[in-house]
Scaffold this motif. Structure first.
Motif, PDB file in Angstrom:
ATOM      1  N   LEU A   1      19.479  12.283 -11.751  1.00  0.00           N
ATOM      2  CA  LEU A   1      21.067  12.025 -12.146  1.00  0.00           C
ATOM      3  C   LEU A   1      21.542  10.354 -11.798  1.00  0.00           C
ATOM      4  CD1 LEU A   1      22.806  15.378 -11.308  1.00  0.00           C
ATOM      5  CD2 LEU A   1      22.612  14.350 -13.207  1.00  0.00           C
ATOM      6  N   LYS A   2      20.777   9.901 -10.671  1.00  0.00           N
ATOM      7  CA  LYS A   2      21.009   8.668 -10.388  1.00  0.00           C
ATOM      8  C   LYS A   2      20.269   7.882 -11.330  1.00  0.00           C
ATOM      9  CE  LYS A   2      22.011   9.186  -5.541  1.00  0.00           C
ATOM     10  NZ  LYS A   2      21.322   9.283  -4.262  1.00  0.00           N
ATOM     11  N   LEU A   3      19.299   8.155 -11.623  1.00  0.00           N
ATOM     12  CA  LEU A   3      18.406   7.490 -12.682  1.00  0.00           C
ATOM     13  C   LEU A   3      19.318   7.046 -13.748  1.00  0.00           C
ATOM     14  CD1 LEU A   3      15.460   6.059 -12.772  1.00  0.00           C
ATOM     15  CD2 LEU A   3      14.967   8.246 -14.118  1.00  0.00           C
ATOM     16  N   VAL A   4      19.946   8.272 -14.604  1.00  0.00           N
ATOM     17  CA  VAL A   4      20.773   8.115 -15.681  1.00  0.00           C
ATOM     18  C   VAL A   4      22.011   7.713 -15.238  1.00  0.00           C
ATOM     19  CG1 VAL A   4      19.350   9.832 -16.919  1.00  0.00           C
ATOM     20  CG2 VAL A   4      21.409  10.578 -15.589  1.00  0.00           C
ATOM     21  N   ARG A   5      22.331   7.285 -14.030  1.00  0.00           N
ATOM     22  CA  ARG A   5      23.643   6.640 -13.750  1.00  0.00           C
ATOM     23  C   ARG A   5      24.785   7.344 -13.693  1.00  0.00           C
ATOM     24  NH1 ARG A   5      24.712   0.513 -15.753  1.00  0.00           N
ATOM     25  NH2 ARG A   5      22.388  -0.298 -15.308  1.00  0.00           N
ATOM     26  N   MET A   6      24.537   8.670 -13.163  1.00  0.00           N
ATOM     27  CA  MET A   6      25.621   9.712 -13.202  1.00  0.00           C
ATOM     28  C   MET A   6      26.442   9.275 -12.093  1.00  0.00           C
ATOM     29  SD  MET A   6      27.205  12.759 -14.166  1.00  0.00           S
ATOM     30  CE  MET A   6      26.052  13.977 -14.702  1.00  0.00           C
TER      31      MET A   6
ATOM     32  N   SER B   1      26.112  21.874 -25.724  1.00  0.00           N
ATOM     33  CA  SER B   1      24.906  22.206 -25.200  1.00  0.00           C
ATOM     34  C   SER B   1      24.804  22.683 -23.848  1.00  0.00           C
ATOM     35  CB  SER B   1      24.128  20.968 -25.482  1.00  0.00           C
ATOM     36  OG  SER B   1      24.023  20.723 -27.180  1.00  0.00           O
ATOM     37  N   PHE B   2      25.942  22.607 -22.958  1.00  0.00           N
ATOM     38  CA  PHE B   2      25.819  23.352 -21.848  1.00  0.00           C
ATOM     39  C   PHE B   2      26.498  24.620 -21.744  1.00  0.00           C
ATOM     40  CE2 PHE B   2      24.691  18.823 -20.718  1.00  0.00           C
ATOM     41  CZ  PHE B   2      23.596  19.137 -19.737  1.00  0.00           C
ATOM     42  N   ASN B   3      26.015  25.439 -21.001  1.00  0.00           N
ATOM     43  CA  ASN B   3      26.435  26.757 -20.666  1.00  0.00           C
ATOM     44  C   ASN B   3      28.011  26.695 -20.310  1.00  0.00           C
ATOM     45  OD1 ASN B   3      26.953  29.388 -20.025  1.00  0.00           O
ATOM     46  ND2 ASN B   3      25.182  29.900 -19.147  1.00  0.00           N
ATOM     47  N   PRO B   4      28.986  27.117 -20.695  1.00  0.00           N
ATOM     48  CA  PRO B   4      30.325  26.792 -20.141  1.00  0.00           C
ATOM     49  C   PRO B   4      30.810  27.653 -18.928  1.00  0.00           C
ATOM     50  CG  PRO B   4      30.663  28.217 -22.129  1.00  0.00           C
ATOM     51  CD  PRO B   4      29.097  27.618 -22.049  1.00  0.00           C
ATOM     52  N   THR B   5      29.909  28.555 -18.637  1.00  0.00           N
ATOM     53  CA  THR B   5      30.191  29.459 -17.461  1.00  0.00           C
ATOM     54  C   THR B   5      29.498  29.185 -16.125  1.00  0.00           C
ATOM     55  OG1 THR B   5      29.001  31.173 -18.333  1.00  0.00           O
ATOM     56  CG2 THR B   5      31.048  31.552 -18.757  1.00  0.00           C
ATOM     57  N   VAL B   6      28.519  28.218 -16.365  1.00  0.00           N
ATOM     58  CA  VAL B   6      27.524  27.855 -15.167  1.00  0.00           C
ATOM     59  C   VAL B   6      27.609  26.380 -14.734  1.00  0.00           C
ATOM     60  CG1 VAL B   6      25.051  27.869 -14.471  1.00  0.00           C
ATOM     61  CG2 VAL B   6      26.055  29.793 -15.922  1.00  0.00           C
ATOM     62  N   ARG B   7      27.776  26.294 -13.626  1.00  0.00           N
ATOM     63  CA  ARG B   7      27.982  24.842 -13.094  1.00  0.00           C
ATOM     64  C   ARG B   7      26.791  24.052 -13.585  1.00  0.00           C
ATOM     65  NH1 ARG B   7      31.739  25.427  -8.902  1.00  0.00           N
ATOM     66  NH2 ARG B   7      31.741  27.597  -8.288  1.00  0.00           N
ATOM     67  N   ILE B   8      26.982  22.773 -14.039  1.00  0.00           N
ATOM     68  CA  ILE B   8      26.111  21.914 -14.442  1.00  0.00           C
ATOM     69  C   ILE B   8      24.686  21.755 -13.594  1.00  0.00           C
ATOM     70  CG2 ILE B   8      25.247  19.437 -14.628  1.00  0.00           C
ATOM     71  CD1 ILE B   8      26.967  20.376 -17.107  1.00  0.00           C
ATOM     72  N   GLY B   9      25.042  21.671 -12.247  1.00  0.00           N
ATOM     73  CA  GLY B   9      23.883  21.653 -11.201  1.00  0.00           C
ATOM     74  C   GLY B   9      23.074  22.949 -11.316  1.00  0.00           C
TER      75      GLY B   9
ATOM     76  N   ALA C   1      23.897  14.312 -18.052  1.00  0.00           N
ATOM     77  CA  ALA C   1      23.274  15.357 -17.537  1.00  0.00           C
ATOM     78  C   ALA C   1      22.106  16.005 -18.454  1.00  0.00           C
ATOM     79  CB  ALA C   1      24.291  16.430 -17.220  1.00  0.00           C
ATOM     80  N   ALA C   2      22.251  15.871 -19.526  1.00  0.00           N
ATOM     81  CA  ALA C   2      21.481  16.308 -20.861  1.00  0.00           C
ATOM     82  C   ALA C   2      20.161  15.450 -20.656  1.00  0.00           C
ATOM     83  CB  ALA C   2      21.984  16.422 -21.849  1.00  0.00           C
TER      84      ALA C   2
END
Ligand SMILES: Nc1ncnc2c1ncn2[C@@H]1O[C@H](COP(=O)(O)OP(=O)(O)OP(=O)(O)O)[C@@H](O)[C@H]1O
Ligand SMILES: [Mg+2]
Lengths: 318, 339, 299
Positions: free
Chosen positions: A134-139, A100-108, A161-162
């Motif tokens: 991101l800290k909230l979801v404990r990344m 579900s994440f675009n493989p050619t674009v950085r997550i951020g 991240a999602a």
């Protein structure tokens, strides 16, 4: 009510058959609860979630029904109006984080897209909020992981991240499609606690799709059980777990081993769920039901409300 | 590091292909003909010229020695003397190559840009009127012979309607009047760099017809590949995820769809370059474009084999180099490429 | 199975295919064009209006006449009927292309079968050479070969055949590797069937579909290639009518006699389009994977 679904039908029109993935679903989701939707694989849970934000891909189509979000009928809205709701007031946590994440674009950058285009933030503000979420979801080390490509992160990190992405726009309703499948147990518990807190502290509403009765018991306020594209039973979680009515619900609950229950009472479900393109006459569950009566083979039972909260679709309770 | 290794491997491959090309031309000039000296010196060569060819090519020596001599000549730029221009082939190629490359790059640029854009629209608006029009047009562009299309454009737009110049690369009178001298051999580029705008416009007018004729090939293929690739990407989960956030259309189209649809498009762009280079051979003749294609055409008329073989070798090597560059770009744009 | 039941079975299959082809308008129009062309190519000497104009003949009173009732495509620089020559050229082009494609398929299939079946070093060497050939634009290579071999349609055919196979070699090798380890092949091997027997009996029928599709598309490209070679003077030698060389000869007389330029090119265009449409349609029929557009959201 934040969401009210009436007589929803979603069919996939294939070349030689029609898959009735959602058939005559009525559902009300009150504000400020975690609403669980439980069902086996293929029972139409994801299709229901996608139908709510009107993203059923062709050859699928919403055939009839209405979906009221507060007082807006989402089925009738134009794409433009819908896009003001998608990603602002309703967000979705997809079932499979890896694809579900675009493989050619950085997550951020993908998170930034949402923050910039949907919230109108500047890059710097957006980055700050993203790190916060991101800290909230404990990344772990969010500043570093933001700069990675999806294939460089684990499934669990992508899952988080999602979830962070879904929290970004501060939505009223979050639809979470099995949000914890890719996580290990400790983080799973943390995420579920996070979802609980969202509802308890911030008065958000979450629709939590899962096939895990344990998660339901721990997290949900209300649940609906789906079987073969229909809701067979719904009610408050305590009532449902302590006194399941529909034979299918009972089987689901019995399938969870518990210390306080004797082994003999485990009744495993036999058989396969029906193909949604070839649904049996009568009650959809009757071929697998131990308590089936003659009428179950002939006529489909209605979803009957026993009181204002509890409903069940079974001839045993008519 | 892995990228460097990959590039090194691609360059090694480049040398292997050059090796094959040179071997093929060696076989064609030394093994296939019954009298290789005649191939090299031309059908109307005098006795001395033939003797000279035999000595120079070592035709009286064993084949393997001839092969080594051939390689030595190839590497030292001793590619023989053109029979009809009477100049060293390598000099002729240096003269004519820039015009060919200018035309080829122009055609590739126009064809690819239009092809990608229309392919994207065609895929996104799947099954709409514009999609059907694009599909039919691209099918027809693939089927139309390039030289004929060129003649037809020339006939209507230049000969009957006088909208564009009939032939040539630029107006020599204008070039003299504005004191234009080409440095790189690329007229469009040079006139622009010199700030010679009338010359630039004139060159643009001249390149338009042959350029568009050549562009039909890459346009049609790139359009089809882009459309298919876009359709495939549109069905992916990440597009649905982006859609579920109601991101702006433009962002979804370019950042989420096109960027992921790019890999097959890049591959086909490399292949299309070969199509354009082959097309040069016929289109240059139609428009009297002073490039390598026309040079080969005339060499064929004159049975000028050193010129033909030399030009073919150069074109093949350029094609391989372009594909090498495409491969490297491919690896760069695709963070996940499996080398 | 008896001969007659086998025949009925086969006929039914053919009819079914025909019905499917009809469902797709484009493929059907391709089939119609190709059948018409094949008919013209086979019967050309008997159906053309002026059979003597096929050869080297001059009608001084008819030189460069525009289209008229007697000469619907006009006449050429020798006063010959252009319709006659255009139709007869179909015979030249189609037979030449057919030979090129068949040769390409045969060479490619054999190389691909050997490489895919034996694997190892054989595969490695054959495929490297195949890839090298694929890395060189084939028409340019063909020009070099044809130029050295000398003018004439036969040499053009040889030149194209020699450069046409690599694609098929890759295709066949890929398919062979795909099915090499399938159970029935392993079974046949275990029962002691010889390698060649296995290859032809079991592997070829499986790859007939993709080969057919590509061969049909390739017929179109071979026609284009023959015409291009003809145009640059490496094809049929006059007076043999061939579309590409007809255009190139007409071009020597300038652009005034447009019919001499338009009609041969139109014939090439229609022929190539016919084969491309047919190939496209066949691919849709044989390989549903190519029917794209499933599950595509509208954006
Ligand atoms: N694009 C599609 N085309 C055809 N049928 C589809 C499509 N998507 C889903 N279906 C069918 O719709 C039914 C419901 O699918 P859905 O994905 O909603 O199930 P689910 O409950 O989410 O299952 P899981 O727990 O495995 O995610 C299935 O029978 C599936 O085969
Ligand atoms: Mg699902």
């Amino acid at each position: 009510m934040i969401l009210k679904i009436c007589d929803l039908r979603v069919y996939y029109f294939l070349r030689d058959k029609v898959v009735r993935a959602i058939d005559k679903i009525d559902l009300e989701v009150p504000e400020g609860v975690v609403f669980g939707i439980v069902g086996e694989s293929g029972s139409g849970k994801s299709t229901l979630a996608h139908a709510i934000i009107r993203l059923i891909p062709p050859p699928g189509r919403i055939v009839s029904g209405s979906i009221f979000f507060r007082d807006l009928d989402l089925v009738k809205l134009s794409e433009k109006e819908l896009n003001k709701i998608r990603g602002n007031r309703i967000t979705m946590i997809p079932q499979d984080p890896i694809s579900s994440f675009n493989p050619t674009v950085r997550i951020g950058d993908q998170l930034l897209d949402v923050a910039i285009h949907k919230l109108g933030l500047s890059r710097r503000e957006a980055a700050k909020i993203i790190i916060e979420k991101l800290k909230l979801v404990r990344m772990p080390s969010p500043e570093i992981n933001m700069r990675k490509y999806p294939h460089e992160l684990s499934g669990g990190m992508l899952q988080r991240a999602a979830i962070a992405m879904a929290l970004l726009p501060d939505p009223d309703l979050i639809i979470a499609d099995e949000p914890t499948t890719a996580l290990d147990v400790t983080i799973q518990a943390a995420i579920l606690k996070l979802i609980r807190d969202l509802v308890d502290d911030l008065k958000k509403t979450v629709i939590l799709i899962t096939h895990n009765m344990g998660i339901v018991a721990e997290t949900c306020d209300k649940i609906a059980v789906m079987y073969a594209g229909q809701i067979v039973e719904l009610g408050d979680v305590y009532d449902m777990l302590s006194e399941p009515l529909h034979p299918y619900t009972r089987a689901l609950i019995m399938a969870v081993p518990r210390a306080d229950r004797e082994i003999e009472r485990l009744e495993p479900l036999v058989g396969e769920p029906p193909s949604l393109s070839d649904i049996p006459r009568g009650c959809r569950f009757h071929p697998r039901c131990r308590l089936a009566k003659p009428i179950c083979k002939r006529e489909e039972p209605p979803l009957r409300y026993l009181d204002s909260k509890r409903a069940v679709r079974c001839w045993l309770y008519v | 590091m892995r990228l460097l290794f990959y590039i090194a491997r691609r360059i090694a491959w480049l040398f292997f292909v050059i090796f094959i090309v040179v071997t093929i031309t060696f076989i064609l000039s030394h093994v296939v003909p019954s009298n290789p000296a005649l191939i090299w010196a031309g059908p109307h060569a005098t006795k001395q010229e033939i003797e000279k060819a035999i000595k120079e090519l070592g035709l009286d020596k064993p084949l393997i020695v001839q092969y080594l001599i051939y390689w030595k000549n190839f590497l030292t730029g001793n590619w023989g003397v053109s029979i009809h221009t009477r100049r060293p082939v390598i000099e002729d190629i240096k003269t004519y190559l820039p015009a060919t490359m200018e035309l080829a790059f122009f055609a590739m640029f126009v064809g690819t840009t239009l092809g990608v854009l229309l392919g994207l629209i065609s895929g996104v608006k799947y099954n709409s009127v514009i999609d059907h029009v694009c599909r039919i047009v691209s099918l027809e562009f693939i089927a139309v012979p390039m030289f004929w299309l060129g003649i037809m454009l020339q006939l209507v737009l230049a000969y009957k309607l006088h909208l564009l110049p009939l032939t040539g690369r630029y107006d020599p009178e204008l070039a003299a009047a504005t004191g234009f001298h080409t440095i790189t051999g690329f007229v469009l580029l040079d006139s622009l760099l010199e700030g010679n705008i009338p010359m630039f416009i004139d060159a643009l007018k001249h390149i338009l017809l042959p350029g568009l004729t050549l562009a039909t090939g890459p346009f049609a293929i790139v359009l089809r590949v882009t459309r298919a690739s876009v359709l495939e990407v549109l069905g992916r989960d990440y597009v649905r995820h982006a859609l579920s956030y109601g991101l702006p259309r433009k962002v979804i189209m370019f950042k989420y769809v096109l960027r992921n649809a790019l890999s097959p498009i890049l591959t086909v762009i490399g292949l299309e370059f070969g199509y354009v280079l082959s097309g040069n051979f016929v289109v240059e003749e139609v428009f009297e474009w002073p490039g390598l294609g026309r040079y080969v055409f005339e060499s064929i008329l004159n049975s000028d084999y050193p010129a033909i073989l030399g030009s073919v070798t150069v074109i093949a090597i350029i094609y391989v180099i372009v594909n090498l560059i495409v491969d490297i770009v491919y690896a760069l744009v695709n963070p996940k490429v499996r080398y | 199975m008896s001969i007659s039941s086998r025949l009925i079975y086969w006929l039914r299959g053919a009819l079914n295919t025909l019905r499917l082809v009809r469902q797709s308008t484009l493929a059907f129009s391709g089939l119609c064009i190709v059948s018409a062309l094949a008919f013209i190519a086979i019967t050309a000497p008997y159906i053309v209006p002026y059979p003597e104009d096929i050869g080297a003949i001059v009608h001084p009173s008819l030189i460069n006449k525009p289209p008229s009732l007697a000469h619907p495509f006009g006449t050429d620089w020798f006063g010959r009927d252009l319709l006659t020559r255009c139709l007869y050229a179909a015979r030249v082009s189609l037979s030449a292309s057919l030979i090129v494609v068949l040769a390409g398929v045969c060479i490619g299939t054999i190389i691909g079968l050997i490489a895919g079946y034996f694997g190892g070093i054989v595969d490695e060497v054959l495929m490297r050479v195949t890839d090298a050939f694929l890395s060189i634009p084939s028409l340019i290579l063909a020009i070099a070969i044809a130029a050295v071999l000398g003018h004439g349609i036969t040499n053009a055919i040889i030149a194209l055949s020699v450069t046409w196979w690599p694609w098929y070699a890759r295709l066949v090798r890929g398919e062979v590797i795909n099915i090499r380890n399938e159970v029935y092949i392993l079974a046949a091997r275990a029962m002691g069937a010889s390698s060649w027997y296995i290859m032809f009996r079991h592997i070829l029928p499986n790859i007939a579909g993709p080969i057919l599709v590509n061969a049909s598309m390739d017929m179109g490209f071979a026609i284009l290639a023959i015409a291009s070679l003809g145009f640059i003077g490496l094809g049929a030698v006059p007076p043999t009518p061939e579309w590409g060389s007809m255009i190139s000869a007409a071009l020597q007389y300038g652009l005034d006699y447009w019919w001499e330029l338009v009609f041969p090119g139109l014939m090439i265009f229609i022929a190539v389009l016919g084969f491309n449409l047919l190939g496209d349609g066949l691919r849709d029929l044989l390989d549903p994977r190519f029917r794209t557009g499933r599950g595509v959201p509208r954006i």
